[in-house]
Write a protein that holds these residues in place. Sequence first.
Motif, PDB file in Angstrom:
ATOM      1  N   TYR A  21      -0.122  -4.049  16.582  1.00 43.13           N
ATOM      2  CA  TYR A  21       0.133  -2.931  15.941  1.00 43.13           C
ATOM      3  C   TYR A  21      -0.457  -1.699  15.286  1.00 43.13           C
ATOM      4  O   TYR A  21      -0.382  -0.748  15.612  1.00 43.13           O
ATOM      5  CB  TYR A  21       0.726  -3.369  14.708  1.00 43.13           C
ATOM      6  CG  TYR A  21       1.099  -2.619  13.597  1.00 43.13           C
ATOM      7  CD1 TYR A  21       2.542  -2.138  13.388  1.00 43.13           C
ATOM      8  CD2 TYR A  21       0.654  -1.509  12.387  1.00 43.13           C
ATOM      9  CE1 TYR A  21       3.418  -1.590  13.163  1.00 43.13           C
ATOM     10  CE2 TYR A  21       1.530  -1.074  11.513  1.00 43.13           C
ATOM     11  CZ  TYR A  21       2.416  -0.818  11.617  1.00 43.13           C
ATOM     12  OH  TYR A  21       3.458   0.248  10.450  1.00 43.13           O
ATOM     13  N   GLN A  22      -2.238  -1.987  15.360  1.00 43.65           N
ATOM     14  CA  GLN A  22      -2.463  -0.974  15.048  1.00 43.65           C
ATOM     15  C   GLN A  22      -3.204  -0.188  16.385  1.00 43.65           C
ATOM     16  O   GLN A  22      -3.877   1.004  16.200  1.00 43.65           O
ATOM     17  CB  GLN A  22      -4.322  -2.123  14.960  1.00 43.65           C
ATOM     18  CG  GLN A  22      -4.288  -1.596  13.489  1.00 43.65           C
ATOM     19  CD  GLN A  22      -5.595  -2.374  12.903  1.00 43.65           C
ATOM     20  OE1 GLN A  22      -6.538  -2.282  13.866  1.00 43.65           O
ATOM     21  NE2 GLN A  22      -5.909  -2.589  12.119  1.00 43.65           N
ATOM     22  N   ARG A  24      -0.642   0.586  18.295  1.00 40.00           N
ATOM     23  CA  ARG A  24      -0.170   2.048  17.776  1.00 40.00           C
ATOM     24  C   ARG A  24       1.236   1.907  19.184  1.00 40.00           C
ATOM     25  O   ARG A  24       2.343   2.704  19.217  1.00 40.00           O
ATOM     26  CB  ARG A  24       0.066   3.556  17.670  1.00 40.00           C
ATOM     27  CG  ARG A  24      -0.883   3.511  16.884  1.00 40.00           C
ATOM     28  CD  ARG A  24      -0.647   4.610  15.935  1.00 40.00           C
ATOM     29  NE  ARG A  24      -1.314   4.418  14.589  1.00 40.00           N
ATOM     30  CZ  ARG A  24      -1.382   4.924  13.702  1.00 40.00           C
ATOM     31  NH1 ARG A  24      -0.522   4.810  13.115  1.00 40.00           N
ATOM     32  NH2 ARG A  24      -1.902   4.731  12.506  1.00 40.00           N
ATOM     33  N   TRP A  26       3.641  -0.846  19.655  1.00 43.59           N
ATOM     34  CA  TRP A  26       4.355  -1.971  19.191  1.00 43.59           C
ATOM     35  C   TRP A  26       4.352  -1.646  17.896  1.00 43.59           C
ATOM     36  O   TRP A  26       4.012  -1.750  17.328  1.00 43.59           O
ATOM     37  CB  TRP A  26       3.227  -2.912  19.413  1.00 43.59           C
ATOM     38  CG  TRP A  26       2.907  -3.519  20.896  1.00 43.59           C
ATOM     39  CD1 TRP A  26       2.269  -3.305  21.305  1.00 43.59           C
ATOM     40  CD2 TRP A  26       3.646  -4.912  21.113  1.00 43.59           C
ATOM     41  NE1 TRP A  26       1.923  -4.806  22.583  1.00 43.59           N
ATOM     42  CE2 TRP A  26       3.393  -5.241  22.360  1.00 43.59           C
ATOM     43  CE3 TRP A  26       4.764  -5.426  20.903  1.00 43.59           C
ATOM     44  CZ2 TRP A  26       3.483  -6.459  23.637  1.00 43.59           C
ATOM     45  CZ3 TRP A  26       5.452  -6.859  21.862  1.00 43.59           C
ATOM     46  CH2 TRP A  26       4.709  -6.881  22.777  1.00 43.59           C
ATOM     47  N   LYS A  27       5.989  -1.550  17.582  1.00 39.16           N
ATOM     48  CA  LYS A  27       6.843  -2.356  16.242  1.00 39.16           C
ATOM     49  C   LYS A  27       6.712  -3.265  15.980  1.00 39.16           C
ATOM     50  O   LYS A  27       6.998  -3.657  16.661  1.00 39.16           O
ATOM     51  CB  LYS A  27       8.128  -0.899  16.975  1.00 39.16           C
ATOM     52  CG  LYS A  27       8.089   0.101  17.468  1.00 39.16           C
ATOM     53  CD  LYS A  27       7.067   1.610  16.732  1.00 39.16           C
ATOM     54  CE  LYS A  27       7.843   2.801  17.237  1.00 39.16           C
ATOM     55  NZ  LYS A  27       6.981   4.146  16.735  1.00 39.16           N
ATOM     56  N   VAL A  28       7.643  -2.949  14.391  1.00 39.88           N
ATOM     57  CA  VAL A  28       7.600  -4.043  13.782  1.00 39.88           C
ATOM     58  C   VAL A  28       8.696  -4.849  13.928  1.00 39.88           C
ATOM     59  O   VAL A  28       8.764  -6.167  14.818  1.00 39.88           O
ATOM     60  CB  VAL A  28       7.932  -3.794  12.463  1.00 39.88           C
ATOM     61  CG1 VAL A  28       8.166  -5.359  11.661  1.00 39.88           C
ATOM     62  CG2 VAL A  28       6.304  -3.176  11.886  1.00 39.88           C
ATOM     63  N   LEU A  31       6.836  -6.737  17.885  1.00 40.28           N
ATOM     64  CA  LEU A  31       6.259  -7.769  17.137  1.00 40.28           C
ATOM     65  C   LEU A  31       7.047  -9.524  16.759  1.00 40.28           C
ATOM     66  O   LEU A  31       6.922 -10.415  17.248  1.00 40.28           O
ATOM     67  CB  LEU A  31       5.162  -7.798  16.421  1.00 40.28           C
ATOM     68  CG  LEU A  31       4.238  -6.072  16.513  1.00 40.28           C
ATOM     69  CD1 LEU A  31       3.503  -5.692  15.338  1.00 40.28           C
ATOM     70  CD2 LEU A  31       3.627  -7.410  17.769  1.00 40.28           C
ATOM     71  N   LEU A  46       0.599  -8.247   8.570  1.00 44.98           N
ATOM     72  CA  LEU A  46      -0.026  -6.768   8.749  1.00 44.98           C
ATOM     73  C   LEU A  46      -0.661  -6.300   6.552  1.00 44.98           C
ATOM     74  O   LEU A  46      -1.871  -5.854   6.960  1.00 44.98           O
ATOM     75  CB  LEU A  46       1.193  -5.751   9.004  1.00 44.98           C
ATOM     76  CG  LEU A  46       1.186  -5.518  10.739  1.00 44.98           C
ATOM     77  CD1 LEU A  46       2.719  -4.688  10.736  1.00 44.98           C
ATOM     78  CD2 LEU A  46       0.617  -5.768  11.389  1.00 44.98           C
TER      79      LEU A  46
END
Length: 78
Positions: A21-22, A24, A26-28, A31, A46
Motif C-alpha cells: 500500500y505504501q 502507491r 496497489w489500491k485497497v 489488496l 493499514l
Amino acid sequence: MNIHKRTRLTLLDRQEIGRLYQSRLWKVTQLAECFRVSRPAIYAILKRARLPESAPRDSTNHRFKTLQYGLKRLAKVE
C-alpha cells in the motif's frame, strides 16, 4: 506466538499489505481481492501499520481474567 486458529492473515501478510500500500501501486480493493479479506479488514491493518505495532495480537479475552468477573461467576455457581 498465540494466533487464533482461524486467522487469515499472518504477521508477514500484514507487513506485505503495508508495504504494497505504501508503494502507491496497489489500491485497497486490489489488496482485499489478492489476500481474500474484506476492505474494512485492510483498513484496520493499514491503521495498525501506521503505528509501531509489529507484534501479533493476543486473542485472549481479558474480561475473563478480572476479579469482578470471577466473583460474579462464583456467585452464580453458589
